[in-house]
Design a protein around this motif. Structure first.
Motif, PDB file in Angstrom:
ATOM      1  N   ALA A 132       3.286  -6.930  -3.097  1.00 34.94           N
ATOM      2  CA  ALA A 132       2.452  -8.237  -3.172  1.00 34.94           C
ATOM      3  C   ALA A 132       1.010  -7.377  -2.646  1.00 34.94           C
ATOM      4  N   THR A 133       0.023  -8.529  -3.105  1.00 35.19           N
ATOM      5  CA  THR A 133      -1.294  -8.240  -2.769  1.00 35.19           C
ATOM      6  C   THR A 133      -1.909  -9.323  -2.350  1.00 35.19           C
ATOM      7  N   ILE A 134      -2.419  -9.305  -1.056  1.00 31.74           N
ATOM      8  CA  ILE A 134      -3.224 -10.525  -0.528  1.00 31.74           C
ATOM      9  C   ILE A 134      -4.642  -9.912  -0.278  1.00 31.74           C
ATOM     10  N   PHE A 135      -5.494 -10.844   0.199  1.00 28.35           N
ATOM     11  CA  PHE A 135      -6.885 -10.610   0.269  1.00 28.35           C
ATOM     12  C   PHE A 135      -7.509 -11.040   1.680  1.00 28.35           C
ATOM     13  N   LEU A 153      -7.659   3.715   9.568  1.00 26.66           N
ATOM     14  CA  LEU A 153      -7.586   3.954   7.959  1.00 26.66           C
ATOM     15  C   LEU A 153      -7.609   2.960   7.340  1.00 26.66           C
ATOM     16  N   GLY A 154      -7.706   1.824   7.845  1.00 25.29           N
ATOM     17  CA  GLY A 154      -7.523   0.446   6.953  1.00 25.29           C
ATOM     18  C   GLY A 154      -6.258   0.050   6.453  1.00 25.29           C
ATOM     19  N   ASN A 155      -5.085   0.455   7.136  1.00 25.19           N
ATOM     20  CA  ASN A 155      -3.800   0.117   6.655  1.00 25.19           C
ATOM     21  C   ASN A 155      -3.395  -1.095   7.373  1.00 25.19           C
ATOM     22  N   ALA A 156      -2.702  -2.054   6.864  1.00 27.60           N
ATOM     23  CA  ALA A 156      -2.387  -3.228   7.573  1.00 27.60           C
ATOM     24  C   ALA A 156      -1.031  -2.872   8.569  1.00 27.60           C
ATOM     25  N   LEU A 157      -1.380  -3.418   9.685  1.00 26.16           N
ATOM     26  CA  LEU A 157      -0.368  -2.845  10.838  1.00 26.16           C
ATOM     27  C   LEU A 157       0.565  -4.299  11.057  1.00 26.16           C
ATOM     28  N   SER A 158      -0.199  -5.588  11.107  1.00 29.70           N
ATOM     29  CA  SER A 158       0.590  -6.592  11.467  1.00 29.70           C
ATOM     30  C   SER A 158      -0.085  -7.952  10.955  1.00 29.70           C
ATOM     31  N   ARG A 204       4.929 -10.949   5.488  1.00 22.66           N
ATOM     32  CA  ARG A 204       5.648  -9.965   6.525  1.00 22.66           C
ATOM     33  C   ARG A 204       6.624  -9.178   5.929  1.00 22.66           C
ATOM     34  N   PHE A 205       7.493  -9.826   5.145  1.00 20.16           N
ATOM     35  CA  PHE A 205       8.784  -9.237   4.652  1.00 20.16           C
ATOM     36  C   PHE A 205       8.027  -8.091   3.645  1.00 20.16           C
ATOM     37  N   TYR A 206       7.200  -8.201   2.925  1.00 24.06           N
ATOM     38  CA  TYR A 206       6.369  -7.248   1.865  1.00 24.06           C
ATOM     39  C   TYR A 206       5.951  -6.091   2.985  1.00 24.06           C
ATOM     40  N   LEU A 207       5.567  -6.533   4.027  1.00 23.35           N
ATOM     41  CA  LEU A 207       4.824  -5.575   5.129  1.00 23.35           C
ATOM     42  C   LEU A 207       5.980  -4.467   5.610  1.00 23.35           C
ATOM     43  N   GLU A 208       7.012  -5.142   5.858  1.00 20.95           N
ATOM     44  CA  GLU A 208       8.009  -4.419   6.488  1.00 20.95           C
ATOM     45  C   GLU A 208       8.563  -3.609   5.537  1.00 20.95           C
ATOM     46  N   GLN A 209       8.717  -3.744   4.097  1.00 23.40           N
ATOM     47  CA  GLN A 209       9.047  -2.776   2.903  1.00 23.40           C
ATOM     48  C   GLN A 209       7.854  -1.891   2.667  1.00 23.40           C
ATOM     49  N   LYS A 211       5.507  -2.708   1.191  1.00 25.71           N
ATOM     50  CA  LYS A 211       4.832  -2.949  -0.352  1.00 25.71           C
ATOM     51  C   LYS A 211       3.932  -4.106  -0.233  1.00 25.71           C
ATOM     52  N   LEU A 212       2.921  -4.380   1.018  1.00 23.33           N
ATOM     53  CA  LEU A 212       1.840  -5.351   0.895  1.00 23.33           C
ATOM     54  C   LEU A 212       0.814  -4.493   1.036  1.00 23.33           C
ATOM     55  N   ARG A 213      -0.111  -4.831  -0.131  1.00 24.26           N
ATOM     56  CA  ARG A 213      -1.536  -4.381  -0.102  1.00 24.26           C
ATOM     57  C   ARG A 213      -2.585  -5.536  -0.009  1.00 24.26           C
ATOM     58  N   VAL A 214      -3.300  -4.868   1.121  1.00 28.24           N
ATOM     59  CA  VAL A 214      -4.545  -5.947   1.641  1.00 28.24           C
ATOM     60  C   VAL A 214      -5.739  -5.423   1.276  1.00 28.24           C
TER      61      VAL A 214
END
Length: 293
Positions: A132-135, A153-158, A204-209, A211-214
């Motif tokens: 998934a991709t969100i903005f 580093l700009g990676n989504a944590l939560s 959050r499901f995608y983040l836990e996998q 597979k979430l791009r922000v």
């Protein structure tokens, strides 16, 4: 495999009463166009032509009257009812048969996006085949929104929904791109304390996998959430100012369709003719004479 778009234009619009007592919020004008034109334009700029509009039982016929089949813009528009506002993620349950086995994109009907080369940002999300991709957008009042926390580093944590103590000033905007998992994942979401299927839980499901791009929308981009009288006025003034200064319209569906080569010059002129007595129609006719880079 193509991607299908959903515009969620439901809700009761209670914050805008009495203006929304008899009409959907997303049918109200933002300067010179109905509000729903702006999210529709965003999906068009992303290259999406198959689009589902979701609204309330009483308002849906008005959207059909306004937008029709979408054929006039090279689109294929469908419509579906949201019986009650049970959360943003409910859009995927309602739109399950429309989405089928395709990828999807969801945009909220009261969100406006504008900025230089923004379509390139959308194209990056469109080409992703997995996840998934969100903005995210820097705001002064993040407690009003879903908020994303980043590492150094700009990676989504939560991700948190309307936190009392936000961990960043980056709000999650109302535009989301998903792979084919979205519908199945939404079925696993339990309603929140508000009794709603929260879009943050899906993300959050995608983040836990992992597979979430922000993607961060920078200073050259504008995101407006038009949920109050004040924000609607601000959005109208913004659109008016930009259009007056540049002489170019924001969210002109006919222009986008023409530049995407979904309609030709003859079709554009045909759309302009009934409007030739106002500035909108004149603008469309001028498009046939001028090259804009």
């Amino acid at each position: 495999m193509k991607r299908k778009g959903i515009i969620l234009a439901g809700g009761s619009g209670t914050r805008l009463n009495p203006a929304t007592l008899v009409v959907s919020k997303q049918l109200l004008p933002i300067f010179d166009k109905p509000m729903v034109y702006y999210p529709l334009a965003t999906l068009m700029l992303a290259g999406i032509q198959d689009i589902l509009v979701i609204s309330t039982p009483q308002d849906l016929p008005r959207y059909e009257q306004l937008l029709g089949s979408g054929e006039q813009w090279g689109l294929n528009l469908s419509y579906a009812v949201q019986p009650s506002p049970d959360g943003l993620a409910q859009a995927f349950i309602i739109g399950e048969s429309f989405i089928g086995h395709d990828k999807s994109a969801l945009i909220l009907g009261d969100n406006i996006f504008y900025g230089h080369d923004m379509h390139h940002l959308f194209e990056q999300a469109m080409v992703q085949t997995d996840g998934a991709t969100i903005f995210a957008y820097h705001v002064q009042d993040p407690e009003r929104y879903g908020v994303v926390e980043f590492d150094d580093l700009g990676n989504a944590l939560s991700l948190e929904e309307k936190p009392a103590q936000p961990k960043s000033n980056y709000a999650i905007t109302g535009l989301y791109f998903y792979d084919q998992q979205a519908v199945d994942l939404v079925r696993d979401i339990r309603p929140s304390q508000r009794g709603e299927l929260e879009i943050t839980d899906l993300n959050r499901f995608y983040l836990e996998q992992n597979k979430l791009r922000v993607k961060i929308m920078g200073r050259g981009h504008t995101w407006l959430d038009t949920g109050t009288h004040e924000s609607m006025l601000e959005a109208s003034l913004f659109v008016s100012t930009v259009q007056k200064r540049q002489g170019l319209k924001i969210a002109c569906l006919e222009e986008i369709a023409y530049r995407q080569a979904w309609i030709n010059a003859e079709q554009l002129e045909k759309l302009a003719q009934p409007l030739f007595k106002n500035t909108y129609g004149q603008y469309l006719l001028d498009l046939l004479k001028e090259t804009v880079f």
